[in-house]
Scaffold this active site. Structure first.
Site, PDB file in Angstrom:
ATOM      1  N   CYS A 239       2.963 -12.369 -30.057  1.00  0.00           N
ATOM      2  CA  CYS A 239       2.618 -13.732 -30.158  1.00  0.00           C
ATOM      3  C   CYS A 239       3.909 -14.545 -30.636  1.00  0.00           C
ATOM      4  O   CYS A 239       4.822 -14.339 -30.297  1.00  0.00           O
ATOM      5  CB  CYS A 239       1.237 -14.093 -30.855  1.00  0.00           C
ATOM      6  SG  CYS A 239       1.421 -13.369 -32.617  1.00  0.00           S
ATOM      7  N   ARG A 244      -1.562 -12.799 -34.343  1.00  0.00           N
ATOM      8  CA  ARG A 244      -2.699 -12.928 -33.173  1.00  0.00           C
ATOM      9  C   ARG A 244      -2.620 -11.800 -32.126  1.00  0.00           C
ATOM     10  O   ARG A 244      -3.581 -11.649 -31.660  1.00  0.00           O
ATOM     11  CB  ARG A 244      -2.334 -14.518 -32.423  1.00  0.00           C
ATOM     12  CG  ARG A 244      -2.520 -15.609 -33.232  1.00  0.00           C
ATOM     13  CD  ARG A 244      -2.178 -17.031 -32.368  1.00  0.00           C
ATOM     14  NE  ARG A 244      -0.562 -16.996 -32.584  1.00  0.00           N
ATOM     15  CZ  ARG A 244       0.062 -18.090 -32.035  1.00  0.00           C
ATOM     16  NH1 ARG A 244      -0.574 -18.970 -31.158  1.00  0.00           N
ATOM     17  NH2 ARG A 244       1.397 -18.143 -32.020  1.00  0.00           N
TER      18      ARG A 244
END
Length: 281
Positions: A239, A244
């Site tokens: 990410c 994430r």
């Protein structure tokens, strides 16, 4: 969702065990001021700002296994206990689990839905900041098999046996921003994505209350971008800073049982700033 993985616990599971001395709840937050924590948190939860616990003081690097053991001990957390992580936001929980697991902490779990589901269910909250007496933790046995570096990722571009999985926002993936929408756009020198990366926005793996969607829905979401347990392919998730990415990794490895999933923790902040490394727009 807790029946899908022993590392994913439901609010009801935790509620029944709040008084269990073998369980410690840790709230890992992106906010060094702990504003949400002080407004209300899981009873007994100990607060930690993510960098203070997990990152080296000067380098953009994780703390050593021995240093993490020491830092946990300083806030009164035993590495022999069952650690239940409440992320604020949710991906900071999976990030902490990933780093602690690599460091060798044996029993780390995620509170499904984190603060959002806990509060939505009307579960009890405390507002006092909590502290414990420091303790001495023993040594840990680290393993970094789930981590991959930039040079290894570079070698996997155009490899048919590898899926490069970008879980950033659509705007980041399309090369319109280098950080998520809604704030100051910063984090890398260039916009774009790693060549050949497929896209699956991490929020698609979650319900509105921050719990994971069902196992069947997860399988369908990942299958649509070529990630299947049966394929035997290497999966590299990234990410911007890897928070994430860890949420997608947790879904793949802990819920779906995909064994060959790794995280490129340098992610776009590193890749987008390296002189000479290829990008795709």
């Amino acid at each position: 969702m807790s029946e899908t993985s022993p590392k994913l616990v439901s609010p009801s599971w935790l509620l029944e065990r709040l008084d269990d001395p073998a369980i410690t709840v840790l709230e890992i937050s992106s906010d060094p001021e702990a504003k949400a924590y002080l407004k209300g948190h899981v009873p007994g939860a100990i607060f930690s700002f993510w960098k203070d616990l997990l990152w080296h003081e000067t380098d953009r690097e994780f703390v050593s296994s021995s240093e993490l053991s020491s830092r946990l001990g300083e806030i009164g957390v035993s590495t022999d206990s069952t650690l239940v992580i409440c992320g604020d936001p949710v991906q900071y929980g999976t990030y902490a689990l990933w780093v602690m697991t690599m460091a060798g902490v044996k029993d780390v779990r995620i509170l499904d839905g984190s603060r959002t589901r806990w509060i939505n269910d009307g579960n009890p909250l405390e507002t006092e900041g909590l502290s414990r007496e420091p303790i001495d933790n023993g040594s840990l046995d680290p393993s970094i098999a789930t981590r991959i570096g930039r040079d290894e990722v570079l070698q996997k571009i155009n490899n048919p046996d590898t899926v490069l999985l970008d879980v950033r926002s659509p705007e980041e993936y399309r090369g319109e921003r280098v950080s998520p929408p809604g704030g100051f756009d910063h984090g890398a020198e260039r916009k774009g994505r790693i060549p050949g990366a497929v896209h699956l926005f991490f929020r698609e793996l979650l319900n509105d209350d921050d719990t994971f969607i069902s196992k069947e829905k997860l399988e369908r979401k990942f299958s649509e971008v070529g990630v299947k347990k049966s394929s035997g392919k290497d999966i590299v998730s990234y990410c911007r800073l890897s928070h994430r990415a860890t949420l997608s990794w947790f879904a793949m490895s802990e819920i779906l049982g995909i064994e060959k999933a790794q995280i490129y923790d340098g992610s776009w902040t590193e890749w987008g700033s390296i002189v000479g490394f290829p990008i795709e727009l």
